[in-house]
Enzyme design. Structure first.
Site, PDB file in Angstrom:
ATOM      1  N   GLY A   1     -30.015  29.745 -21.703  1.00  0.00           N
ATOM      2  CA  GLY A   1     -29.297  30.951 -22.428  1.00  0.00           C
ATOM      3  C   GLY A   1     -29.868  31.563 -22.889  1.00  0.00           C
TER       4      GLY A   1
ATOM      5  CD  GLU B   1     -36.029  28.181 -29.406  1.00  0.00           C
ATOM      6  OE1 GLU B   1     -35.430  28.430 -28.475  1.00  0.00           O
ATOM      7  OE2 GLU B   1     -36.483  26.777 -29.385  1.00  0.00           O
ATOM      8  CG  ASN B   2     -40.107  32.723 -26.061  1.00  0.00           C
ATOM      9  OD1 ASN B   2     -40.710  31.487 -25.864  1.00  0.00           O
ATOM     10  ND2 ASN B   2     -38.802  33.765 -25.178  1.00  0.00           N
TER      11      ASN B   2
ATOM     12  CD  GLU C   1     -31.896  31.114 -28.237  1.00  0.00           C
ATOM     13  OE1 GLU C   1     -32.716  30.257 -28.262  1.00  0.00           O
ATOM     14  OE2 GLU C   1     -31.088  30.543 -28.013  1.00  0.00           O
TER      15      GLU C   1
ATOM     16  CG  HIS D   1     -33.814  27.114 -32.232  1.00  0.00           C
ATOM     17  ND1 HIS D   1     -33.611  25.997 -32.512  1.00  0.00           N
ATOM     18  CD2 HIS D   1     -32.990  27.594 -31.261  1.00  0.00           C
ATOM     19  CE1 HIS D   1     -33.148  25.618 -31.572  1.00  0.00           C
ATOM     20  NE2 HIS D   1     -32.602  26.503 -31.215  1.00  0.00           N
TER      21      HIS D   1
ATOM     22  CD  GLU E   1     -32.408  23.435 -29.156  1.00  0.00           C
ATOM     23  OE1 GLU E   1     -31.560  24.022 -29.625  1.00  0.00           O
ATOM     24  OE2 GLU E   1     -33.563  23.543 -28.766  1.00  0.00           O
TER      25      GLU E   1
HETATM   26  N1  SER Z   1     -34.298  26.300 -26.567  1.00  0.00           N
HETATM   27  C1  SER Z   1     -33.666  27.281 -26.235  1.00  0.00           C
HETATM   28  C2  SER Z   1     -32.032  27.282 -26.995  1.00  0.00           C
HETATM   29  O1  SER Z   1     -32.202  25.879 -27.753  1.00  0.00           O
HETATM   30  C3  SER Z   1     -33.275  26.682 -24.284  1.00  0.00           C
HETATM   31  O2  SER Z   1     -32.694  25.449 -24.527  1.00  0.00           O
HETATM   32  O3  SER Z   1     -31.775  28.416 -26.900  1.00  0.00           O
HETATM   33 ZN    ZN Z   2     -31.533  26.482 -28.865  1.00  0.00          ZN
END
Ligand code: SER
Ligand code: ZN
Length: 483
Positions: A262, A265-266, A299, A302, A321
């Site tokens: 989707g 989160e860089n 995102e 995160h 997550e």
């Molecule tokens: N780490 C990313 C997210 O959780 C891809 O799964 O959005």
């Molecule tokens: Zn995520």
């Protein structure tokens, strides 16, 4: 083909080397890209003689240690590794290699989505870019310079704050980014393209101004406004609910068409599937608008639950997550309707996670082994993981839960940790014993509750019995704490 190898949680060992800093230079061309990586490395296990870096099909141009060219007899290149023999306790290393983003169809590492260069490195894409200790418990300070044709790729982005723009020659420019926060390689990102954008800003609770940009294909700018509003709503909510502020001068989001998740989160540079950014009232449904609000928030959240505090290894995926899904569900409930949100979340859980948990691929939210980590981005790790956090929230109550998350952030900021570390903070600040509760992390399957009612001689009795499914291998499992 390399042989199939199963990886086990119980085999985890600490890294033998750490990377204090990495300075990356990308020279992007139409047929290939040149990558130069300069790292400051420290041995942490004195007995380890050789440095083994993760890489895939490496095309090495040159290798230097402390500015001296390394002779071919002193390193070994295999399909998935570069091993440098007999390295000192601390040293600088410089690696130059060549990659082919235009031919990369894996949607991992550096690739092209239409005319845009972009990256996806979670969980193990970074090794396709440059040799590295590509594991989440190796956290480093990244400086990244991107050089490209300035007409074709006027926008050059990476993580952190923008430091320098240089005209390299008539046709090429270079932009340098510095990210002061230590991070694992899976959070590295780079984008280069001719992109449109919408721009805004946000002032944090402590008065820092943050530049906000959402980049998209030229012409789609008017479809980014809902995503931008959602971002500002998420920033405010995280300050109010969790006391968490943003920590860089810039927050960039880029929408691309070819993306296998989707969104991602860089640090400071989220990359999104355009389906979760672009919307206008002519074409998008209410569900589309709510989906964008929730993924943008996910995102953003995160940044604290995933980036500043990350996973020690990929078995801990639910640490970031499960917690972040719980946070985005609460955010959506607060901004829309509590009741409707809960009904939707439970519906999704029953339709996707219950089905998975009743199938041969049923697994605990913290799996014990994997062959390919890519297969573990599941409804169980994400959605059941969020339900487990929700039960902890219910057990502790709102006030103690907030005390416990504060303790978690204070204790582990800047570290790569485990679900046990998270539970330690919940137990300590929540003043509660969660040892029996831990079964939720290590057992699979959906427990069933049998409810019996009786009424005799003026006494009403309600008897609840828990039916615990066996694990996939047929073994019996222990009872769950159910709330
Ligand atoms: N780490 C990313 C997210 O959780 C891809 O799964 O959005
Ligand atoms: Zn995520």
């Amino acid at each position: 083909m390399s042989e199939i190898k199963e990886i086990y949680l119980h085999n985890y060992t600490k890294p033998a080397f750490y990377i204090d800093s990495i300075n990356l230079v990308f020279d992007l061309f139409e047929e290939y890209a040149l990558v130069t990586s300069m790292m400051q490395i420290q041995k942490s296990d004195a007995d380890e003689k050789h440095l083994r870096l993760d890489t895939i099909d490496l095309e090495l141009i040159s290798l230097y240690i402390n500015d001296l060219k390394v002779d071919e007899s002193r390193y070994i290149i295999e399909e998935e590794s570069l091993t440098i023999l007999n390295v000192p306790a601390t040293f600088r290393i410089k690696i130059e290699n060549k990659i082919y983003p235009q031919n990369n169809t894996e949607l991992e590492g550096l690739y092209k989505s239409g005319s845009i260069f972009c990256t996806q490195n979670e969980p193990e894409g970074f090794r396709r870019i440059t040799p590295y200790l590509d594991r989440p418990d190796v956290m480093s300070v990244f400086t990244t310079t991107v050089i490209a044709d300035k007409d074709k790729y006027p926008i050059l982005l990476s993580n952190g704050n923008k430091k320098e723009i240089v005209e390299v020659d008539e046709n090429r420019q270079s932009v340098t980014w510095f990210d002061p926060h230590k991070k694992p390689s899976y959070l590295f990102a780079l984008v280069a393209g001719d992109l449109g954008s919408v721009n805004d800003s946000y002032v944090t609770a402590s008065g820092e101004n943050v530049e906000l940009n959402i980049y998209c294909d030229l012409g789609n700018e008017s479809k980014c406004h809902h995503a931008m509003n959602s971002l500002k709503e998420a920033m405010l909510w995280d300050e109010q609910k969790y006391g968490r502020e943003y920590d860089l001068e810039i927050y960039n989001i880029v929408a691309v068409d070819s993306f296998n998740m989707g969104a991602m989160e860089n640090k400071g540079l989220n990359i999104f599937n355009s389906a979760y950014v672009l919307a206008d009232t002519d074409t998008a449904s209410d569900a589309n608008f709510m989906g964008i609000q929730s993924v943008i928030a996910h995102e953003y959240f995160h940044n604290w639950t995933g980036n500043r505090i990350t996973c020690r290894d990929w078995f801990q995926l639910t640490l970031k997550e499960g917690l972040t899904v719980f946070r985005d569900q609460c955010f959506s409930a607060d901004l829309n309707s509590q009741e409707v949100q809960r009904i939707e979340d439970v519906k999704a859980l029953r339709e996707r996670q219950f089905v998975e948990d009743a199938s041969p691929t049923s697994h605990p939210i913290q799996p014990k082994s994997y062959i390919s980590m890519n297969n573990f981005y599941t409804a169980t790790v994400y959605e059941k993981g969020a339900e487990v956090i929700r039960m902890i929230h219910t057990l502790l109550g709102e006030e103690n839960y907030r005390r416990a998350t504060d303790l978690y952030f204070e204790s582990f900021d800047g570290q790569a940790v485990t679900t046990d570390d998270f539970l330690w903070a919940m137990q300590k600040a929540g003043n509660i014993d969660l040892s029996a509760f831990k079964n939720w992390y290590h057992q699979s399957g959906t427990p069933k509750l049998e409810v019996e009612e009786s009424f005799s001689e003026g006494i009403y009795s309600l008897t609840l019995t828990q039916k615990i499914p066996n694990a996939v291998d047929g073994s019996e499992q222990k009872p769950f704490t159910i709330l």
